[in-house]
Design an enzyme around this catalytic site. Sequence first.
Site, short mmCIF file in Angstrom:
data_model
loop_
_atom_site.label_atom_id
_atom_site.label_comp_id
_atom_site.label_asym_id
_atom_site.label_seq_id
_atom_site.Cartn_x
_atom_site.Cartn_y
_atom_site.Cartn_z
N GLN A 94 4.29 0.56 2.02
CA GLN A 94 4.54 -0.65 2.79
C GLN A 94 5.66 -1.42 2.12
O GLN A 94 5.62 -1.67 0.91
CB GLN A 94 3.27 -1.51 2.81
N ASP A 109 0.78 -1.24 0.00
CA ASP A 109 0.00 0.00 0.00
C ASP A 109 0.82 1.30 0.00
O ASP A 109 1.79 1.41 0.74
CB ASP A 109 -0.86 0.08 1.26
N ASP A 141 -5.24 0.82 9.51
CA ASP A 141 -5.14 1.74 8.37
C ASP A 141 -5.81 3.10 8.62
O ASP A 141 -6.70 3.52 7.86
CB ASP A 141 -5.72 1.11 7.08
#
Length: 488
Positions: free
Chosen positions: A61, A45, A166
């Site tokens: 990430q 991500d 998140d």
Amino acid sequence: MTNADKYRLLSDAAPDELENLSKRVNASPWRQHYHVQPPIGLLNDPNGFGYFNGQYHLFYQWHPFGPVHGMKYWYHVTSTDLVHWEDMGIGIEPGDEYDSHGAYSGSALAEDGKLYLFYTGNTRDKDWMRHPYQCLAVMDQDGNITKQETPIIDAPPPGYTAHFRDPKVWKAADRFYAVLGAQRLNKTGCVLIYKSDDMHIWSFMGELKTSFADFGYMWECPDYFELGEKGVLLFCPQGLLAEKDRFENIHQAGYLMGEPINPENPHFQHGNFMELDRGFDFYAAQTTLSPDGKRILIGWMGLPDTNYPTDMHGWAHCLTLPRELSIKDGILLQRPVKEVELLRKEKYTASHTVHNTKIQLAEINGSSYELFCELCMDGAAKAGISFRTGDTEETLLYYDAVSKYVVLDRTRSGAAMKNDNGSIRRYALDARKITLRLFVDQSSVEIFINDGEAVMTARIFPENDSNGVAFFTEGGNAKFDAVQWLYQ
Ligand code: FRU
């Protein structure tokens, strides 16, 4: 790789391990030329996307030790134009008490001369049970990032499982709000809202109420923003079943659009769930505002739980080009940011009327370019473009005037993906004239249809010398007017 191998820190690397991996990665024929990609290992991500101190900051990430999901770092890149990115190295290093098993996804907010980075600290206990913490790190004007020692949210609220992560933070009317991806105890996905006056002390406000009681088992990577008169919620529901031409990837990334929410009483009145991308490889998109107020989106050009041919070279995935969002007739338009034009080099053009044949273009070829094509159907049942074409390979993009679909076919694109989610994606469209804008890189294509009405994104893994471009029609005529700009 065992869990012990996957959850190592960089400081645990064996002598020469990273150097050897780096040699393998650099020899990969599928390294991209103009997309953000990991130096080694796996990217997923986009995180912490924001404009601060005169430049864009973007993190992703990152798992260093190979193309697997394990210990995740935030890797940091910066840019002043959204297309040339400078490598800043590691942004957030995991491995402390509250992020012992990874610094998972999150977002950035610039405030008081600092960039606040919100992320999920992933931890596992000795029984390998997951305990998520929402954490804060702060970047100063000199680019130093300091992690706060204790989490800002230390557990999921009652009623939700440990799939709680998140954070995407925004500011409205002098308050801070965060949406988080979550799973209810009955194993359905949802989004939770928190608020704060100072970004340090957060209180739970409840679920962001939508009309979905049972729409996938987990919602990952939410993002809420307002655009024009509308409120838009992006999220990634996992576990939806494919329906006709929708939801064909293993997990989905999409949006709900509706009336702006009142975050103090968050009921969202919204329309249908729409996929952000109609191609194969797209997930976990995140947005930010440019200094001049444009809403810019970047996605992960990949999917969880999927193997890719670059795995054998020790790396996986890249980010998409940044896309500027706008709204027209109730749908989200996505256009590549204007700055992509900075990548343009030599220009070539080709115009042909094609009748029941395939013509290999002498004027246009390559493996890293932008191609704009206006396609005008004139009796053809099918008409389109074959690109990254070699002796035995080609990727097809065509309009099927009988079924009325734009079709992207990667069946013969090159090295195969190991999955059973099919090699064709379709976008329903009833039109005689269609514009197609392709961004081809060494191992990907992003296709913007009709000026951003739909986007189809795909990784493709052709041979290096599969560089051809052809126009073809079946069952009648079509006219093609194309312009190409090389990007290398
Ligand atoms: C989405 C995701 C996030 C999580 C991150 C871990 O791809 O699973 O929910 O924070 O990846 O890398």
